[in-house]
Design a protein around this motif. Structure first.
Motif, PDB file in Angstrom:
ATOM      1  N   GLY A  55       1.145   5.606   0.432  1.00  0.00           N
ATOM      2  CA  GLY A  55       1.874   5.571  -0.918  1.00  0.00           C
ATOM      3  C   GLY A  55       2.212   4.174  -1.469  1.00  0.00           C
ATOM      4  N   LEU A  56       1.869   3.945  -2.801  1.00  0.00           N
ATOM      5  CA  LEU A  56       2.085   2.877  -3.327  1.00  0.00           C
ATOM      6  C   LEU A  56       2.716   2.703  -4.800  1.00  0.00           C
ATOM      7  CD1 LEU A  56       0.886  -0.209  -3.483  1.00  0.00           C
ATOM      8  CD2 LEU A  56      -0.872   0.352  -4.708  1.00  0.00           C
ATOM      9  N   GLY A  57       3.738   1.987  -4.718  1.00  0.00           N
ATOM     10  CA  GLY A  57       4.517   1.869  -6.028  1.00  0.00           C
ATOM     11  C   GLY A  57       3.850   1.466  -7.204  1.00  0.00           C
ATOM     12  N   CYS A  58       4.543   1.080  -8.521  1.00  0.00           N
ATOM     13  CA  CYS A  58       4.173   0.956  -9.689  1.00  0.00           C
ATOM     14  C   CYS A  58       3.751  -0.581  -9.765  1.00  0.00           C
ATOM     15  CB  CYS A  58       5.281   1.133 -10.576  1.00  0.00           C
ATOM     16  SG  CYS A  58       5.700   2.835 -10.929  1.00  0.00           S
ATOM     17  N   PHE A  59       2.604  -0.960 -10.604  1.00  0.00           N
ATOM     18  CA  PHE A  59       2.317  -2.203 -10.962  1.00  0.00           C
ATOM     19  C   PHE A  59       1.946  -3.235  -9.771  1.00  0.00           C
ATOM     20  CE2 PHE A  59       5.152  -0.643 -14.176  1.00  0.00           C
ATOM     21  CZ  PHE A  59       4.339  -0.828 -15.343  1.00  0.00           C
ATOM     22  N   SER A  60       1.317  -2.467  -8.627  1.00  0.00           N
ATOM     23  CA  SER A  60       0.872  -3.192  -7.393  1.00  0.00           C
ATOM     24  C   SER A  60      -0.494  -3.478  -7.409  1.00  0.00           C
ATOM     25  CB  SER A  60       1.535  -2.512  -6.373  1.00  0.00           C
ATOM     26  OG  SER A  60       2.958  -2.492  -6.265  1.00  0.00           O
ATOM     27  N   TYR A  61      -1.044  -4.107  -6.497  1.00  0.00           N
ATOM     28  CA  TYR A  61      -2.413  -4.617  -6.317  1.00  0.00           C
ATOM     29  C   TYR A  61      -2.669  -4.812  -4.828  1.00  0.00           C
ATOM     30  CZ  TYR A  61      -6.821  -6.896  -6.662  1.00  0.00           C
ATOM     31  OH  TYR A  61      -8.054  -7.293  -6.514  1.00  0.00           O
ATOM     32  N   ASN A  64      -9.116  -5.679  -0.192  1.00  0.00           N
ATOM     33  CA  ASN A  64      -9.721  -5.988   0.907  1.00  0.00           C
ATOM     34  C   ASN A  64      -8.728  -5.925   2.127  1.00  0.00           C
ATOM     35  OD1 ASN A  64     -11.622  -7.401   2.537  1.00  0.00           O
ATOM     36  ND2 ASN A  64     -10.619  -9.397   2.163  1.00  0.00           N
ATOM     37  N   ALA A  65      -8.305  -4.509   2.324  1.00  0.00           N
ATOM     38  CA  ALA A  65      -7.199  -4.694   3.418  1.00  0.00           C
ATOM     39  C   ALA A  65      -7.684  -3.079   4.286  1.00  0.00           C
ATOM     40  CB  ALA A  65      -5.901  -3.979   2.685  1.00  0.00           C
ATOM     41  N   LYS A  66      -7.171  -3.303   5.428  1.00  0.00           N
ATOM     42  CA  LYS A  66      -7.354  -2.044   6.176  1.00  0.00           C
ATOM     43  C   LYS A  66      -6.097  -1.630   6.754  1.00  0.00           C
ATOM     44  CE  LYS A  66     -11.649  -3.494   8.292  1.00  0.00           C
ATOM     45  NZ  LYS A  66     -12.725  -3.825   9.385  1.00  0.00           N
ATOM     46  N   ILE A  67      -5.578  -0.425   6.272  1.00  0.00           N
ATOM     47  CA  ILE A  67      -4.274  -0.028   6.370  1.00  0.00           C
ATOM     48  C   ILE A  67      -4.058   1.276   7.258  1.00  0.00           C
ATOM     49  CG2 ILE A  67      -2.259   0.770   4.824  1.00  0.00           C
ATOM     50  CD1 ILE A  67      -3.436  -0.676   2.734  1.00  0.00           C
ATOM     51  N   GLY A  68      -3.009   1.504   7.995  1.00  0.00           N
ATOM     52  CA  GLY A  68      -2.921   2.457   8.995  1.00  0.00           C
ATOM     53  C   GLY A  68      -2.247   3.697   8.177  1.00  0.00           C
ATOM     54  N   ARG A  69      -1.839   4.542   9.095  1.00  0.00           N
ATOM     55  CA  ARG A  69      -1.238   6.030   8.591  1.00  0.00           C
ATOM     56  C   ARG A  69       0.447   5.678   8.520  1.00  0.00           C
ATOM     57  NH1 ARG A  69      -4.249  10.951  10.527  1.00  0.00           N
ATOM     58  NH2 ARG A  69      -2.229  11.794  10.939  1.00  0.00           N
ATOM     59  N   TYR A  70       0.880   6.584   7.425  1.00  0.00           N
ATOM     60  CA  TYR A  70       2.036   6.246   7.264  1.00  0.00           C
ATOM     61  C   TYR A  70       2.680   5.218   6.630  1.00  0.00           C
ATOM     62  CZ  TYR A  70       2.532  11.047   9.246  1.00  0.00           C
ATOM     63  OH  TYR A  70       2.136  12.428   9.803  1.00  0.00           O
ATOM     64  N   CYS A  71       2.150   4.394   5.785  1.00  0.00           N
ATOM     65  CA  CYS A  71       2.324   3.261   5.225  1.00  0.00           C
ATOM     66  C   CYS A  71       2.766   3.403   3.732  1.00  0.00           C
ATOM     67  CB  CYS A  71       1.265   2.233   5.152  1.00  0.00           C
ATOM     68  SG  CYS A  71       0.782   1.618   7.029  1.00  0.00           S
ATOM     69  N   THR A  72       3.891   2.770   3.255  1.00  0.00           N
ATOM     70  CA  THR A  72       4.599   2.860   2.047  1.00  0.00           C
ATOM     71  C   THR A  72       4.801   1.481   1.459  1.00  0.00           C
ATOM     72  OG1 THR A  72       5.520   5.204   2.591  1.00  0.00           O
ATOM     73  CG2 THR A  72       6.057   3.897   0.699  1.00  0.00           C
ATOM     74  N   PHE A  73       4.252   1.143   0.477  1.00  0.00           N
ATOM     75  CA  PHE A  73       4.351  -0.123  -0.015  1.00  0.00           C
ATOM     76  C   PHE A  73       5.208  -0.077  -1.634  1.00  0.00           C
ATOM     77  CE2 PHE A  73      -0.045  -1.797   1.271  1.00  0.00           C
ATOM     78  CZ  PHE A  73       0.723  -1.617   2.708  1.00  0.00           C
ATOM     79  N   GLY A  74       6.062  -0.852  -1.798  1.00  0.00           N
ATOM     80  CA  GLY A  74       6.804  -0.831  -3.048  1.00  0.00           C
ATOM     81  C   GLY A  74       6.403  -1.196  -4.448  1.00  0.00           C
ATOM     82  N   ALA A  75       7.051  -1.273  -5.517  1.00  0.00           N
ATOM     83  CA  ALA A  75       6.640  -1.895  -6.746  1.00  0.00           C
ATOM     84  C   ALA A  75       6.451  -3.258  -6.852  1.00  0.00           C
ATOM     85  CB  ALA A  75       7.537  -1.296  -7.747  1.00  0.00           C
ATOM     86  N   ASP A 126       2.841   3.051   9.766  1.00  0.00           N
ATOM     87  CA  ASP A 126       4.439   3.149   9.588  1.00  0.00           C
ATOM     88  C   ASP A 126       4.754   1.739   9.165  1.00  0.00           C
ATOM     89  OD1 ASP A 126       6.791   4.308   9.521  1.00  0.00           O
ATOM     90  OD2 ASP A 126       7.229   3.506  11.552  1.00  0.00           O
ATOM     91  N   VAL A 127       4.143   1.128   8.365  1.00  0.00           N
ATOM     92  CA  VAL A 127       4.737  -0.146   7.719  1.00  0.00           C
ATOM     93  C   VAL A 127       5.368   0.160   6.130  1.00  0.00           C
ATOM     94  CG1 VAL A 127       3.883  -2.586   6.822  1.00  0.00           C
ATOM     95  CG2 VAL A 127       3.082  -1.576   9.036  1.00  0.00           C
ATOM     96  N   TRP A 128       6.166  -0.515   5.829  1.00  0.00           N
ATOM     97  CA  TRP A 128       7.142  -0.483   4.575  1.00  0.00           C
ATOM     98  C   TRP A 128       6.937  -1.995   4.001  1.00  0.00           C
ATOM     99  CZ3 TRP A 128       8.397   1.365   0.284  1.00  0.00           C
ATOM    100  CH2 TRP A 128       9.473   0.550  -0.642  1.00  0.00           C
ATOM    101  N   ILE A 129       6.432  -2.237   2.900  1.00  0.00           N
ATOM    102  CA  ILE A 129       6.476  -3.422   1.937  1.00  0.00           C
ATOM    103  C   ILE A 129       7.299  -3.012   0.845  1.00  0.00           C
ATOM    104  CG2 ILE A 129       5.271  -5.185   0.997  1.00  0.00           C
ATOM    105  CD1 ILE A 129       2.810  -4.317   2.847  1.00  0.00           C
ATOM    106  N   GLY A 130       8.578  -3.939   0.805  1.00  0.00           N
ATOM    107  CA  GLY A 130       9.513  -4.009  -0.280  1.00  0.00           C
ATOM    108  C   GLY A 130       8.993  -4.172  -1.709  1.00  0.00           C
ATOM    109  N   GLY A 144       4.804  -0.350  12.362  1.00  0.00           N
ATOM    110  CA  GLY A 144       6.363  -0.363  12.322  1.00  0.00           C
ATOM    111  C   GLY A 144       7.117  -1.710  11.641  1.00  0.00           C
ATOM    112  N   ALA A 145       6.646  -2.520  11.139  1.00  0.00           N
ATOM    113  CA  ALA A 145       7.091  -3.752  10.690  1.00  0.00           C
ATOM    114  C   ALA A 145       7.647  -3.218   9.235  1.00  0.00           C
ATOM    115  CB  ALA A 145       6.056  -4.777  10.326  1.00  0.00           C
TER     116      ALA A 145
END
Length: 226
Positions: A55-61, A64-75, A126-130, A144-145
């Motif tokens: 999942g990716l929040g609003c106004f994000s970019y 060139n990334a490799k992303i695992g499962r259950y990752c959520t990034f903010g706005a 399982d990474v969250w980026i605020g 998990g970070a």
């Protein structure tokens, strides 16, 4: 599968098989996905591999990334943006690509692009980026970070670390060493949402025990692979 879709409308677009939700102005450009992806308003992911339940929040970019499962990034998150070479004469892109369609003039013609490639950004499960965080291209973020709001990540982040600041530094770890080792060995993220119904995730020890049992059952002879 390779997925390419741009929602230029004002209403969200839902695709099935795979399930992809693109809010107004959202785009997936040349991405490899499996299923279950949601991209919020005016965000773009390009040239990336996305694990399930991303999942990716609003106004994000993200690029060139490799992303695992259950990752959520903010706005307003930036991940993997192109890093201009700093040892060339200029910092400008005219040095290594045809700019005729960008500025109406160019040094290099014929669609040439000799930009030095950036290393991909590697993000575990399982990474969250605020909100408002930036992650430099080529960085590895462990499973998990948590990347705190407004953090500027320019170096690798260990698994289950919580980092913040500019440059980002480890503030603390989500769990003690024993629990982190157990989670990394368990690899619960191999399971899909349908496999985890009925678990109380607020009870970490109990959830681990139940997940271990369910994963063990799936590994029995004749059981379906996760």
């Amino acid at each position: 599968m390779r997925f390419h879709q741009i929602n230029s409308g004002t209403e969200q677009v839902l695709s099935t098989a795979p399930f992809v939700r693109l809010a107004a102005g959202a785009a997936l450009v040349g991405c490899d996905i499996v299923d279950n992806v949601t991209i919020d308003k005016h965000s773009c992911v390009s040239k990336s591999e996305l694990g399930r339940y991303f999942g990716l929040g609003c106004f994000s970019y993200v690029t060139n990334a490799k992303i695992g499962r259950y990752c959520t990034f903010g706005a307003r998150v930036s991940v993997g943006a192109f890093s201009h070479p700093t040892n060339w004469l200029s910092i400008h892109e005219f040095q290594y690509r045809d700019c005729s369609q960008i500025y109406g003039d160019t040094v290099l013609g014929g669609g040439v692009n000799i930009a030095p490639p950036n290393a991909p950004t590697l993000i575990g499960n399982d990474v969250w980026i605020g909100d408002n965080a930036s992650v430099r291209t080529g960085v590895t973020i462990g499973t998990g970070a948590i990347i705190g709001m407004g953090a500027v990540v320019v170096a690798d982040v260990p698994p289950y670390a919580i980092v913040g600041g500019n440059p980002a530094r480890v503030i603390r770890y989500r769990f003690d060493d024993a629990v982190i080792a157990e989670l990394l060995a368990l690899q619960w993220w191999q399971l899909d949402l349908a496999d985890m119904k009925g678990i109380d995730f607020s009870n970490v020890a109990g959830a681990i025990a139940e997940l271990r049992q369910r994963l063990g059952a799936r590994q029995q002879p004749g059981a379906a692979a996760p």
